[in-house]
Design an enzyme around this catalytic site. Structure first.
Site, mmCIF file in Angstrom:
data_model
loop_
_atom_site.group_PDB
_atom_site.id
_atom_site.type_symbol
_atom_site.label_atom_id
_atom_site.label_comp_id
_atom_site.label_asym_id
_atom_site.label_seq_id
_atom_site.Cartn_x
_atom_site.Cartn_y
_atom_site.Cartn_z
ATOM 1 N N LEU A 78 7.775 -1.878 -2.385
ATOM 2 C CA LEU A 78 6.354 -2.213 -2.500
ATOM 3 C C LEU A 78 5.628 -1.062 -3.182
ATOM 4 O O LEU A 78 5.761 0.087 -2.780
ATOM 5 C CB LEU A 78 5.753 -2.438 -1.106
ATOM 6 C CG LEU A 78 4.222 -2.530 -1.042
ATOM 7 C CD1 LEU A 78 3.694 -3.764 -1.762
ATOM 8 C CD2 LEU A 78 3.736 -2.516 0.413
ATOM 9 N N ASP A 79 4.837 -1.371 -4.215
ATOM 10 C CA ASP A 79 3.999 -0.382 -4.885
ATOM 11 C C ASP A 79 2.543 -0.727 -4.583
ATOM 12 O O ASP A 79 2.016 -1.733 -5.067
ATOM 13 C CB ASP A 79 4.273 -0.402 -6.397
ATOM 14 C CG ASP A 79 3.574 0.735 -7.141
ATOM 15 O OD1 ASP A 79 2.685 1.373 -6.546
ATOM 16 O OD2 ASP A 79 3.916 0.968 -8.319
ATOM 17 N N GLY A 81 -1.113 -0.347 -5.153
ATOM 18 C CA GLY A 81 -1.921 0.125 -6.281
ATOM 19 C C GLY A 81 -1.028 0.368 -7.480
ATOM 20 O O GLY A 81 -0.929 1.478 -7.992
ATOM 21 N N CYS A 82 -0.364 -0.701 -7.945
ATOM 22 C CA CYS A 82 0.759 -0.556 -8.886
ATOM 23 C C CYS A 82 0.335 -0.382 -10.341
ATOM 24 O O CYS A 82 1.185 -0.250 -11.229
ATOM 25 C CB CYS A 82 1.681 -1.765 -8.774
ATOM 26 S SG CYS A 82 0.854 -3.303 -9.258
ATOM 27 N N GLY A 83 -0.978 -0.384 -10.612
ATOM 28 C CA GLY A 83 -1.421 -0.196 -11.982
ATOM 29 C C GLY A 83 -0.882 -1.278 -12.899
ATOM 30 O O GLY A 83 -0.888 -2.460 -12.569
ATOM 31 N N THR A 103 -2.597 -4.860 -6.867
ATOM 32 C CA THR A 103 -3.673 -4.134 -7.535
ATOM 33 C C THR A 103 -4.978 -4.899 -7.337
ATOM 34 O O THR A 103 -4.957 -6.102 -7.054
ATOM 35 C CB THR A 103 -3.390 -3.962 -9.045
ATOM 36 O OG1 THR A 103 -4.485 -3.270 -9.654
ATOM 37 C CG2 THR A 103 -3.205 -5.295 -9.754
ATOM 38 N N LEU A 104 -6.102 -4.196 -7.468
ATOM 39 C CA LEU A 104 -7.417 -4.842 -7.394
ATOM 40 C C LEU A 104 -8.043 -4.973 -8.780
ATOM 41 O O LEU A 104 -9.156 -5.475 -8.907
ATOM 42 C CB LEU A 104 -8.358 -4.026 -6.489
ATOM 43 C CG LEU A 104 -8.031 -4.013 -4.994
ATOM 44 C CD1 LEU A 104 -9.021 -3.125 -4.245
ATOM 45 C CD2 LEU A 104 -8.039 -5.414 -4.413
ATOM 46 N N GLU A 107 -7.673 -6.433 -15.065
ATOM 47 C CA GLU A 107 -7.117 -6.005 -16.358
ATOM 48 C C GLU A 107 -5.693 -5.487 -16.186
ATOM 49 O O GLU A 107 -4.807 -5.789 -16.978
ATOM 50 C CB GLU A 107 -8.008 -4.921 -16.989
ATOM 51 C CG GLU A 107 -9.325 -5.440 -17.526
ATOM 52 C CD GLU A 107 -9.164 -6.176 -18.858
ATOM 53 O OE1 GLU A 107 -8.568 -5.610 -19.787
ATOM 54 O OE2 GLU A 107 -9.632 -7.321 -18.961
ATOM 55 N N CYS A 267 -11.600 18.047 -14.733
ATOM 56 C CA CYS A 267 -10.453 17.860 -13.836
ATOM 57 C C CYS A 267 -9.327 18.824 -14.190
ATOM 58 O O CYS A 267 -8.698 19.407 -13.301
ATOM 59 C CB CYS A 267 -9.940 16.425 -13.904
ATOM 60 S SG CYS A 267 -11.001 15.252 -13.056
#
Length: 297
Positions: A78-79, A81-83, A103-104, A107, A267
């Site tokens: 399981l990933d 937030g897998c992009g 993912t949320l 896109e 950053c």
């Protein structure tokens, strides 16, 4: 007072998080494709050699994580937030695992579907547009869990629930690798970044996440800092961004481009001087005695 409170402490509810995540990641795949590497990896790379390209370093990062997870054919991964799905696709290709990503970002989900189909991996990798918290109700459990650069969006009030959810989703004896930008303390972070770049973004400290691991069923077996790797990653992104800056200005305006200059450079400096860090924490659910005896596996 309430205005400042709303600005500094935005809502950490489910609906707010969906909106916050979308505001950053749904800027458009075309925008990110201009300055990320071809894998569209938008997290800290891993430079094994000084002259590694960004693309090579992102490939290194994914395979370094997969090695740490000690994957075997047929396992479920399981990933959270897998992009755009790069890690799951690489894991399926190299190890023959069954990958599931959530993912949320619409896109990212859209691009992920295209990638899976292009590789013919529909029976190996599935990505859904779903909140990770909703997976528990389905009674799912996985052999391995990975989460890269997603914890920063969860919000401090949700860290206990996040770790508890990961524990519920992992089989006994399973492994969880958590890769995230960490702060030195439990402050709310940079207000400018929270307002303009990552709405709702908060940096967890190492100590609070390790503490929460032991509040659940996790045992921490390895912690590694990749701080200087993120400095180098951000400088690569910044250089790439400068090459397409005129295109970005044409599409989104001068102010947007200046904001992103400041974000990428600021950053990079923060990582370089050590104001923030990048940690990979490797955990097992319960005791696990069948791993190799040294960390070099």
């Amino acid at each position: 007072k309430s205005f400042f409170k709303r600005m500094l402490y935005p809502s950490e509810s489910k609906s707010a998080q969906k909106q916050q995540v979308s505001s950053h990641y749904d800027l458009g795949n075309d925008f990110y494709a201009k300055w990320l590497d071809p894998s569209m990896s938008y997290s800290c790379a891993y430079f094994k050699k000084d002259d590694d390209t960004l693309e090579q370093a992102q490939h290194n990062k994914v395979h370094y994580i997969l090695e740490k997870l000690a994957l075997e054919e047929g396992m479920t991964l399981l990933d959270i937030g897998c992009g755009w799905g790069y890690l799951l696709i690489e894991a399926a290709k190299k190890y023959g695992i069954k990958g599931y990503g959530c993912t949320l970002s619409k896109e990212q989900w859209k691009k992920g579907q295209e990638r899976i189909e292009a590789m013919g991996l529909q029976d190996k990798v599935q990505i859904d547009l779903v909140d990770y918290r909703d997976l528990v109700a389905e009674g799912r459990q996985y052999d391995r869990i990975v989460s890269v650069g997603m914890l920063e969006h969860v919000g401090r009030s949700n860290y206990p629930l996040y770790m508890e959810t990961a524990s519920h989703l992992l089989k006994d004896g399973g492994m969880f690798l958590l890769h995230y930008i960490s702060g030195h303390d439990e402050s709310i972070g940079n207000p400018w970044m929270r307002k303009y770049i990552f709405p709702g973004g908060t940096l967890p400290s190492l100590r609070e996440i390790v503490s929460l691991a032991y509040d659940n069923d996790f045992q921490v077996i390895d912690v590694e800092s990749l701080r200087r790797h993120y400095y180098k990653t951000l400088m690569c992104w910044f250089d790439n961004f400068q090459k397409v800056r005129d295109e970005v200005i044409a599409a989104r305006g001068e102010e947007f481009a200046r904001m992103w200059d400041l974000y990428l450079c600021g950053c990079a400096v923060s990582f370089y001087i050590g104001n923030i860090d990048l940690h990979q924490i490797l955990m097992t659910k319960g005791s696990k005695n069948d791993l190799p005896m040294t960390r070099w596996y």
